[in-house]
Design an enzyme around this catalytic site. Sequence first.
Site, PDB file in Angstrom:
ATOM      1  N   LYS A  79       3.234 -16.248  -5.775  1.00 51.12           N
ATOM      2  CA  LYS A  79       2.945 -15.022  -6.506  1.00 51.12           C
ATOM      3  C   LYS A  79       3.379 -13.795  -5.930  1.00 51.12           C
ATOM      4  O   LYS A  79       3.682 -13.762  -4.594  1.00 51.12           O
ATOM      5  CB  LYS A  79       1.183 -14.801  -6.778  1.00 51.12           C
ATOM      6  CG  LYS A  79       0.642 -14.866  -5.495  1.00 51.12           C
ATOM      7  CD  LYS A  79      -0.856 -15.125  -5.919  1.00 51.12           C
ATOM      8  CE  LYS A  79      -1.915 -14.796  -4.624  1.00 51.12           C
ATOM      9  NZ  LYS A  79      -2.973 -15.243  -4.886  1.00 51.12           N
ATOM     10  N   TYR A  97       3.492  16.133   8.495  1.00 47.56           N
ATOM     11  CA  TYR A  97       2.614  16.891   7.370  1.00 47.56           C
ATOM     12  C   TYR A  97       1.315  17.522   7.926  1.00 47.56           C
ATOM     13  O   TYR A  97       0.495  16.774   8.573  1.00 47.56           O
ATOM     14  CB  TYR A  97       2.520  15.919   6.390  1.00 47.56           C
ATOM     15  CG  TYR A  97       3.836  15.793   5.381  1.00 47.56           C
ATOM     16  CD1 TYR A  97       4.252  17.302   4.638  1.00 47.56           C
ATOM     17  CD2 TYR A  97       4.543  14.784   5.362  1.00 47.56           C
ATOM     18  CE1 TYR A  97       5.608  16.993   3.954  1.00 47.56           C
ATOM     19  CE2 TYR A  97       5.489  14.746   4.524  1.00 47.56           C
ATOM     20  CZ  TYR A  97       6.348  15.872   3.760  1.00 47.56           C
ATOM     21  OH  TYR A  97       7.213  15.704   3.177  1.00 47.56           O
TER      22      TYR A  97
HETATM   23  C1  LIG Z   1      -3.377 -16.003  -3.866  1.00 44.03           C
HETATM   24  C2  LIG Z   1      -4.236 -17.269  -4.280  1.00 44.03           C
HETATM   25  C3  LIG Z   1      -4.211 -18.379  -3.327  1.00 44.03           C
HETATM   26  C4  LIG Z   1      -3.263 -18.275  -2.018  1.00 44.03           C
HETATM   27  O1  LIG Z   1      -4.174 -17.819  -1.031  1.00 44.03           O
HETATM   28  P1  LIG Z   1      -3.781 -17.683   0.320  1.00 44.03           P
HETATM   29  O2  LIG Z   1      -4.850 -17.094   1.045  1.00 44.03           O
HETATM   30  O3  LIG Z   1      -2.635 -16.646   0.528  1.00 44.03           O
HETATM   31  O4  LIG Z   1      -3.437 -18.981   0.968  1.00 44.03           O
HETATM   32  C5  LIG Z   1      -4.555 -19.702  -3.706  1.00 44.03           C
HETATM   33  N1  LIG Z   1      -5.505 -19.671  -4.841  1.00 44.03           N
HETATM   34  C6  LIG Z   1      -5.791 -18.478  -5.662  1.00 44.03           C
HETATM   35  C7  LIG Z   1      -6.537 -18.551  -6.790  1.00 44.03           C
HETATM   36  C8  LIG Z   1      -5.268 -17.332  -5.258  1.00 44.03           C
HETATM   37  O5  LIG Z   1      -5.332 -16.243  -5.944  1.00 44.03           O
END
Ligand SMILES: *Cc1c(COP(=O)(O)O)cnc(C)c1O
Length: 372
Positions: A46, A267
């Site tokens: 993702k 800044y």
């Molecule tokens: C993002 C996510 C993962 C992966 O998690 P990691 O901690 O990056 O291994 C797995 N399952 C779900 C439902 C997620 O949202």
Amino acid sequence: MNTHTYEISSRDGASGYLTIDLRALEHNYHLLLQRTAPVPVAAVVKADAYGLDASRVAPVLYDAGCRDFFVAHFGEAVRLKTFVEPDARIFVLNGLQPGAERRCADLGIIPVLNSLDQVENWSRTAVSRGDALPAILQIDSGMSRLGLPPEEMAALADDSALLKGVDLLYLMSHLASADENTSKQNGEQLEALRGASGLFPKLPLCFANSGGIFLGSDFHGALARPGIALFGGVPSDVPGIAVKPVVRLDVRVVQTRTVPAGSRVGYGGAHQTTKETRLATIAAGYADGLPRSLSDRGAAYHDGVRLPIVGRVSMDSMTIDISALPPGTLKLGSLVEMIGPQQPLEAIAADAGTISYEILTSLGNRYHREYR
Ligand SMILES: *Cc1c(COP(=O)(O)O)cnc(C)c1O
């Protein structure tokens, strides 16, 4: 309109270099496979593979044997289809928004069903098409984020009409505290998932994220789904996890100067020097994924020397104190390390008050990227 096409990202003259080690990615995939064997390992890609570019990352994982990919949104799944062979399964963690069902079914993408509404919409789509449509069913085992609560699971198990036309592949849940090996919540969530599993005894389980893999085989189910550990993040406080770093970030110096005591830096004049100080301005800022919360807290490194960030991080640059280096060491075009052997992902994340996930997914598109 100018019809020429220009190569924007050229190695020469870039402001910063993001090096992505695809061999390390492959190593990490195999490491996780060893941990879960004989249970297969999916890849969570993702957010454009945690910012590392799904078009580069997914084919490497596919070639390493991965056939199951998870994304968060349907649009990501559609895009991912072009990067993997047709025998790869693509799952959508958030499930579908109303109206996406037909296209999802046409493309053979598999939703995670998180609510009775999503179950109903997917079932209706299946019935209207006259074929069985695959899905994963998610139960909320104690995170209150996504998935059916236990009462709705019971309702679903009682009334098989609700799942008409739906071919359930896995019963899934997600761990809230998998990064903390000793958290009581892990065992509680496992119990909740096992309880739901009693209602759907034939369904294999899909449970462990990266951290969950290191909680032991009870958590592995029938399909593990790590993300961060593939991309070099240390997924939990279990000691000795041999994940290899995947990302290295080096940023160019734009300008150096020596300022007297009492000079204001950046800044708001938020930093004031207490002695004569040598400074370098480097070519990355919060728009390049180096959070503003690193202001006066974080550092860059050069030749093993820590170079503290002074003053506020700007959008496109920040200023570091280079007094600890011999004069003349850094000049226009010199490189300092922001992520690498001297400053692991977790270290910069901790200085920024965040987690490795947020750093990775924010790095953006302004660095010259090199995939090795
Ligand atoms: C993002 C996510 C993962 C992966 O998690 P990691 O901690 O990056 O291994 C797995 N399952 C779900 C439902 C997620 O949202």
